[in-house]
Design an enzyme around this catalytic site. Structure first.
Site, PDB file in Angstrom:
ATOM      1  N   TYR A   1       0.887  -1.154   0.000  1.00  0.00           N
ATOM      2  CA  TYR A   1       0.000   0.000   0.000  1.00  0.00           C
ATOM      3  C   TYR A   1       0.931   1.211   0.000  1.00  0.00           C
ATOM      4  O   TYR A   1       1.870   1.273   0.809  1.00  0.00           O
ATOM      5  CB  TYR A   1      -0.881   0.055   1.244  1.00  0.00           C
TER       6      TYR A   1
ATOM      7  N   CYS B   1       1.451   2.945   3.452  1.00  0.00           N
ATOM      8  CA  CYS B   1       1.686   2.094   4.622  1.00  0.00           C
ATOM      9  C   CYS B   1       3.097   2.344   5.138  1.00  0.00           C
ATOM     10  O   CYS B   1       4.070   2.277   4.378  1.00  0.00           O
ATOM     11  CB  CYS B   1       1.526   0.632   4.224  1.00  0.00           C
TER      12      CYS B   1
ATOM     13  N   PHE C   1       5.101   0.548   6.916  1.00  0.00           N
ATOM     14  CA  PHE C   1       5.984  -0.609   6.784  1.00  0.00           C
ATOM     15  C   PHE C   1       6.457  -0.768   5.338  1.00  0.00           C
ATOM     16  O   PHE C   1       7.599  -1.163   5.096  1.00  0.00           O
ATOM     17  CB  PHE C   1       5.268  -1.874   7.263  1.00  0.00           C
ATOM     18  N   CYS C   2       5.575  -0.432   4.394  1.00  0.00           N
ATOM     19  CA  CYS C   2       5.980  -0.457   2.985  1.00  0.00           C
ATOM     20  C   CYS C   2       6.959   0.673   2.692  1.00  0.00           C
ATOM     21  O   CYS C   2       7.932   0.494   1.945  1.00  0.00           O
ATOM     22  CB  CYS C   2       4.752  -0.346   2.084  1.00  0.00           C
TER      23      CYS C   2
END
Length: 385
Positions: free
Chosen positions: A118, A121, A123-124
């Site tokens: 995403y 996001c 974490f991305c």
């Protein structure tokens, strides 16, 4: 944000209680001990080869009106998710530009990486910060937060998921550790062999729900890490990002209805939407995330003023970096620097980000230095020396 929206849409369609993400705790296993044990593939992290045989989801039964209500709510959220995804796709090119030819390192050039993500996001963003810093080529696949059809090949349903040379890597911190280990030791071991030193650890929480963790996910393998103070510091703060800092972000960008609307405006402003898509994303999505943020505040024991929790975490970080170092890594960003920068870049441009930079003065110089280093791909030049 999209990574929260897919959770919300699933809850509405299934008419279930709010489910929040469990935070995985790091389990420390000495890397040298792992090498001596010569862990077998059967005990290792799963590879992707055959992830298509995922077990089907259980069917749910509801009353007629419950189905109608859930469907109507789901449609509204689907529109919100579509708007966010459309905006993410509009940014796709600027994230793929790092598939460049500047890197002369054979190990980096030999990596074929696809990241399922995403766009906003944290974490991305963390994984992309790592890849961009080292100028590692990668392809982006934007995942629809409502259907997640792009990751139907995987039993693991969270993002990011990275497919590197046909090997599936789950969990943002694990992805970074495996790829960095490959960069340092790829002449000795291939990716499949490296992944074996990050075995899956399954456990059950107090509610009987199965949790998946990965041993050594904050460590770079094949070295005497326990004897290296810098490596221990890096590992400690990488875990802190996942366990502490990242959980202060969502409650802050959705702290008030006004800020929630601002966040959705920010995520959709670059795209071209019809009036209904923009309206749905701006109001339906923003209100939903405002409500969810209150639950996140309670879950992670944040202060009544969630801004203060974010400020406290940021102050803890810059104090650890200190005044005598440009980065925690010294003259160059460490993996801990890249992790903090990555998750924080997900909210750059929002009020929460601006307030943080003003309230914690040392944060902005550090953030700007790290951003410049990532955009220059300084890790590529460093790895070539």
């Amino acid at each position: 944000m999209a990574w929260r929206m897919h959770d919300l849409s699933s809850k509405l369609w299934l008419h279930s209680q709010v489910i929040t993400k469990n935070c995985c705790r790091h389990t420390n296993i000495n890397s040298v001990d792992l090498l001596k044990r010569n862990i077998a593939p059967s005990n290792s992290v799963r590879l992707i080869r055959n992830y298509s045989n995922a077990s089907p989801k259980p069917k749910t039964t509801t009353g007629r009106w419950s189905k109608y209500a859930a469907a109507a709510s789901g449609i509204a959220i689907a529109v919100c998710a579509t708007a966010v995804i459309a905006n993410s796709v509009s940014h796709r090119h600027q994230n793929v530009v790092y598939a460049s030819t500047q890197s002369t390192q054979d190990k980096q050039s030999s990596l074929s990486i696809k990241i399922y993500q995403y766009q906003n996001c944290p974490f991305c963003c963390k994984v992309r910060a790592f890849l961009n810093y080292y100028n590692i080529p990668y392809e982006i696949v934007e995942v629809n937060p409502l259907t997640r059809s792009e990751v139907k090949f995987s039993r693991y349903r969270k993002v990011p998921i990275v497919v590197a040379n046909d090997v599936q890597l789950n969990d943002s911190s694990l992805i970074v550790s495996v790829l960095r280990t490959f960069m340092l030791h790829g002449d000795k071991l291939n990716l499949e062999e490296i992944v074996r030193y990050y075995p899956e650890l399954k456990s059950t929480d107090s509610k009987g729900k199965e949790k998946m963790e990965y041993a050594n996910r904050y460590q770079i393998m094949l070295g005497e890490i326990d004897k290296d103070p810098k490596a221990k510091e890096e590992s400690k703060w990488r875990q802190w990002v996942d366990d502490d800092f990242v959980h202060t972000l969502s409650p802050n960008i959705y702290r008030t209805p006004t800020e929630a609307i601002q966040a959705f405006d920010y995520f959709t402003e670059a795209g071209t939407f019809n009036w209904f898509e923009r309206f749905a994303a701006r109001y339906c999505g923003a209100i939903a995330m405002y409500v969810i943020s209150k639950g996140l505040k309670r879950k992670y024991n944040l202060k009544d003023d969630v801004r203060q929790s974010m400020y406290d975490s940021a102050t803890k970080w810059v104090s650890a970096v200190g005044n005598k170092r440009k980065f925690m890594g010294g003259d160059n960003p460490s993996l801990a620097d890249l992790a903090v920068y990555g998750v924080l870049s997900a909210i750059e441009g929002l009020d929460a980000f601006e307030d943080l930079m003003k309230t914690v003065p040392l944060m902005k110089p550090w953030y700007d230095r790290t951003k410049d280093s990532v955009m220059r791909h300084d890790g590529c030049a460093k790895s070539e020396n």
